[in-house]
Design a protein around this motif. Structure first.
Motif, PDB file in Angstrom:
ATOM      1  N   UNK A  26     -13.182  10.451 -50.162  1.00  0.00           N
ATOM      2  CA  UNK A  26     -14.273   9.665 -49.602  1.00  0.00           C
ATOM      3  C   UNK A  26     -15.459   9.818 -50.550  1.00  0.00           C
ATOM      4  N   UNK A  27     -15.442   9.099 -51.661  1.00  0.00           N
ATOM      5  CA  UNK A  27     -16.549   9.217 -52.620  1.00  0.00           C
ATOM      6  C   UNK A  27     -17.882   8.852 -51.958  1.00  0.00           C
ATOM      7  N   UNK A  28     -18.843   9.752 -52.113  1.00  0.00           N
ATOM      8  CA  UNK A  28     -20.168   9.566 -51.516  1.00  0.00           C
ATOM      9  C   UNK A  28     -21.178   9.419 -52.640  1.00  0.00           C
ATOM     10  N   UNK A  29     -21.661   8.200 -52.819  1.00  0.00           N
ATOM     11  CA  UNK A  29     -22.667   7.900 -53.838  1.00  0.00           C
ATOM     12  C   UNK A  29     -23.673   6.922 -53.258  1.00  0.00           C
ATOM     13  N   UNK A  30     -24.829   6.899 -53.881  1.00  0.00           N
ATOM     14  CA  UNK A  30     -25.866   5.941 -53.498  1.00  0.00           C
ATOM     15  C   UNK A  30     -26.575   5.533 -54.775  1.00  0.00           C
ATOM     16  N   UNK A  31     -26.680   4.240 -55.036  1.00  0.00           N
ATOM     17  CA  UNK A  31     -27.367   3.789 -56.247  1.00  0.00           C
ATOM     18  C   UNK A  31     -27.599   2.291 -56.201  1.00  0.00           C
ATOM     19  N   UNK A  41     -26.523  16.119 -57.725  1.00  0.00           N
ATOM     20  CA  UNK A  41     -26.105  17.334 -57.059  1.00  0.00           C
ATOM     21  C   UNK A  41     -24.752  17.796 -57.567  1.00  0.00           C
ATOM     22  N   UNK A  42     -24.116  18.667 -56.799  1.00  0.00           N
ATOM     23  CA  UNK A  42     -22.836  19.234 -57.187  1.00  0.00           C
ATOM     24  C   UNK A  42     -21.690  18.352 -56.673  1.00  0.00           C
ATOM     25  N   UNK A  80     -33.900   5.295 -54.763  1.00  0.00           N
ATOM     26  CA  UNK A  80     -33.313   6.590 -55.085  1.00  0.00           C
ATOM     27  C   UNK A  80     -31.800   6.487 -55.236  1.00  0.00           C
ATOM     28  N   UNK A  81     -31.301   6.944 -56.389  1.00  0.00           N
ATOM     29  CA  UNK A  81     -29.860   7.038 -56.620  1.00  0.00           C
ATOM     30  C   UNK A  81     -29.427   8.482 -56.401  1.00  0.00           C
ATOM     31  N   UNK A  82     -28.258   8.658 -55.813  1.00  0.00           N
ATOM     32  CA  UNK A  82     -27.691   9.985 -55.603  1.00  0.00           C
ATOM     33  C   UNK A  82     -26.272   9.966 -56.166  1.00  0.00           C
ATOM     34  N   UNK A  83     -26.091  10.668 -57.290  1.00  0.00           N
ATOM     35  CA  UNK A  83     -24.796  10.709 -57.964  1.00  0.00           C
ATOM     36  C   UNK A  83     -24.414  12.159 -58.217  1.00  0.00           C
ATOM     37  N   UNK A  84     -23.690  12.771 -57.300  1.00  0.00           N
ATOM     38  CA  UNK A  84     -23.275  14.154 -57.535  1.00  0.00           C
ATOM     39  C   UNK A  84     -22.272  14.220 -58.686  1.00  0.00           C
ATOM     40  N   UNK A 102     -13.103  18.243 -61.616  1.00  0.00           N
ATOM     41  CA  UNK A 102     -13.417  17.921 -63.009  1.00  0.00           C
ATOM     42  C   UNK A 102     -13.033  16.510 -63.434  1.00  0.00           C
ATOM     43  N   UNK A 103     -12.249  15.804 -62.632  1.00  0.00           N
ATOM     44  CA  UNK A 103     -11.834  14.445 -62.992  1.00  0.00           C
ATOM     45  C   UNK A 103     -12.953  13.422 -62.821  1.00  0.00           C
ATOM     46  N   UNK A 104     -13.876  13.709 -61.937  1.00  0.00           N
ATOM     47  CA  UNK A 104     -14.847  12.702 -61.505  1.00  0.00           C
ATOM     48  C   UNK A 104     -15.826  12.305 -62.609  1.00  0.00           C
ATOM     49  N   UNK A 105     -16.495  13.273 -63.206  1.00  0.00           N
ATOM     50  CA  UNK A 105     -17.525  12.947 -64.201  1.00  0.00           C
ATOM     51  C   UNK A 105     -16.973  12.153 -65.379  1.00  0.00           C
ATOM     52  N   UNK A 106     -15.851  12.556 -65.992  1.00  0.00           N
ATOM     53  CA  UNK A 106     -15.335  11.755 -67.106  1.00  0.00           C
ATOM     54  C   UNK A 106     -14.948  10.328 -66.698  1.00  0.00           C
ATOM     55  N   UNK A 107     -14.502  10.174 -65.483  1.00  0.00           N
ATOM     56  CA  UNK A 107     -14.057   8.857 -65.027  1.00  0.00           C
ATOM     57  C   UNK A 107     -15.215   7.894 -64.759  1.00  0.00           C
ATOM     58  N   UNK A 108     -16.347   8.411 -64.249  1.00  0.00           N
ATOM     59  CA  UNK A 108     -17.371   7.507 -63.729  1.00  0.00           C
ATOM     60  C   UNK A 108     -18.788   7.705 -64.243  1.00  0.00           C
ATOM     61  N   UNK A 109     -19.137   8.922 -64.638  1.00  0.00           N
ATOM     62  CA  UNK A 109     -20.543   9.265 -64.816  1.00  0.00           C
ATOM     63  C   UNK A 109     -21.274   8.384 -65.834  1.00  0.00           C
ATOM     64  N   UNK A 110     -20.783   8.299 -67.040  1.00  0.00           N
ATOM     65  CA  UNK A 110     -21.496   7.537 -68.076  1.00  0.00           C
ATOM     66  C   UNK A 110     -21.571   6.052 -67.729  1.00  0.00           C
ATOM     67  N   UNK A 111     -20.511   5.521 -67.148  1.00  0.00           N
ATOM     68  CA  UNK A 111     -20.527   4.113 -66.752  1.00  0.00           C
ATOM     69  C   UNK A 111     -21.627   3.856 -65.727  1.00  0.00           C
ATOM     70  N   UNK A 112     -21.733   4.727 -64.745  1.00  0.00           N
ATOM     71  CA  UNK A 112     -22.779   4.552 -63.732  1.00  0.00           C
ATOM     72  C   UNK A 112     -24.169   4.764 -64.313  1.00  0.00           C
ATOM     73  N   UNK A 113     -24.349   5.838 -65.070  1.00  0.00           N
ATOM     74  CA  UNK A 113     -25.677   6.120 -65.627  1.00  0.00           C
ATOM     75  C   UNK A 113     -26.157   4.988 -66.540  1.00  0.00           C
ATOM     76  N   UNK A 114     -25.237   4.374 -67.270  1.00  0.00           N
ATOM     77  CA  UNK A 114     -25.628   3.287 -68.174  1.00  0.00           C
ATOM     78  C   UNK A 114     -26.113   2.058 -67.419  1.00  0.00           C
ATOM     79  N   UNK A 115     -25.821   2.003 -66.137  1.00  0.00           N
ATOM     80  CA  UNK A 115     -26.225   0.850 -65.319  1.00  0.00           C
ATOM     81  C   UNK A 115     -27.462   1.161 -64.457  1.00  0.00           C
TER      82      UNK A 115
END
Length: 194
Positions: A26-31, A41-42, A80-84, A102-115
Motif C-alpha cells: 500500500x504505497x503511501x505518498x503525497x505530491x 521520511x523513512x 506539501x509533498x511527502x515521499x518516504x 531497498x527496492x523502492x528508492x531506485x525504482x521511483x525516487x529520481x523519477x518523482x523528484x525530477x517532477x
C-alpha cells in the motif's frame, strides 16, 4: 511524457517488494507538481499503512508542531509533498519498524523528484533519508542535525519525530530551541508565497 497523476497512479500500484512485506503493498505518498515543501521520511508505520494517510500518527503530530502547520495544510499536496524512502510499511523488528525496503528508492525516487520543480524546502528525517539526500561523510543523525545550518535554507536534516525519540530531544535541547523556530519561520515564508 506521462502526466504526474499517471506517474502517481503507477507508484500507488507498485508491488516490487510484495514478497518481502508483512501486508499487501500500500504505497503511501503525497505530491503535486506544485508542491513547495518536501518531507522525506523513512517508511510508513502500521497506522499509516492502515489509513493510507502519511504521518497519521503521533510522529506526524510532532512534525506538524515542528512546522507550525495544521493538518489541512500538511495534507494539501499542492503545498506539501511527502515521499518516504520506502512507500510501504516494511514490518516490525526487535526495536521498532524495519528499515525502508531497498527496492523502492531506485525504482521511483529520481523519477518523482525530477517532477517536483517547485520545492523550496526539503525536510530530511532520519538516517535512511539523510544517507540518500545528504552527501558527504558518513555521519550520525545527531551530527547532521547539529550541522543543520550547513544545508540551510533549502534542506533541513531532522531527527525522527517519533515519541521513541523523546530522550534524544531531552539530550539535545538546542534542537527545539534553535532549529524548530527556524523551520517554522521558513515554512511560513514559503507557504505565504503560494
Amino acid at each position: 511524457m506521462e502526466s504526474f497523476d499517471q506517474l502517481l497512479g503507477r507508484v500507488r500500484q507498485c508491488t516490487i517488494c510484495e514478497a518481502e512485506l508483512p501486508y499487501p503493498p500500500r504505497p503511501v505518498v503525497q505530491a503535486s507538481e506544485s508542491s513547495r515543501i518536501l518531507v522525506v521520511g523513512q517508511a510508513p508505520g502500521r497506522r499509516v499503512h492502515e489509513t493510507g494517510l502519511p504521518f497519521n500518527d503521533p510522529s506526524g503530530d510532532r512534525l506538524r508542531t515542528w512546522m507550525n502547520i495544521d493538518r489541512e495544510t500538511f495534507y494539501d499536496p499542492q503545498r506539501l509533498a511527502i515521499l518516504p524512502m520506502g512507500f510501504c510499511y516494511p514490518g516490525t523488528g526487535k526495536s521498532g519498524d524495519l528499515p525502508p525496503r531497498p527496492e523502492c528508492a531506485p525504482a521511483w525516487r529520481e523519477t518523482l523528484l525530477s517532477r517536483l520543480p517547485n520545492i523550496r524546502l526539503t525536510l530530511v528525517i532520519g538516517q535512511y533519508a539523510q544517507a540518500y539526500h545528504l552527501s558527504g561523510a558518513r555521519q550520525s543523525v545527531s551530527q547532521r542535525v547539529a550541522q543543520w545550518q550547513d544545508f540551510w535554507p533549502d534542506v533541513v536534516p531532522l531527527p525522527h519525530p517519533s515519541p521513541r525519540n523523546n530522550l534524544w530531544l531531552r539530550r539535545h535541547p538546542w534542537f527545539e530551541a534553535d532549529v524548530v523556530p527556524a523551520i517554522q519561520t521558513r515554512v511560513a515564508e514559503i507557504l505565504a508565497e503560494s
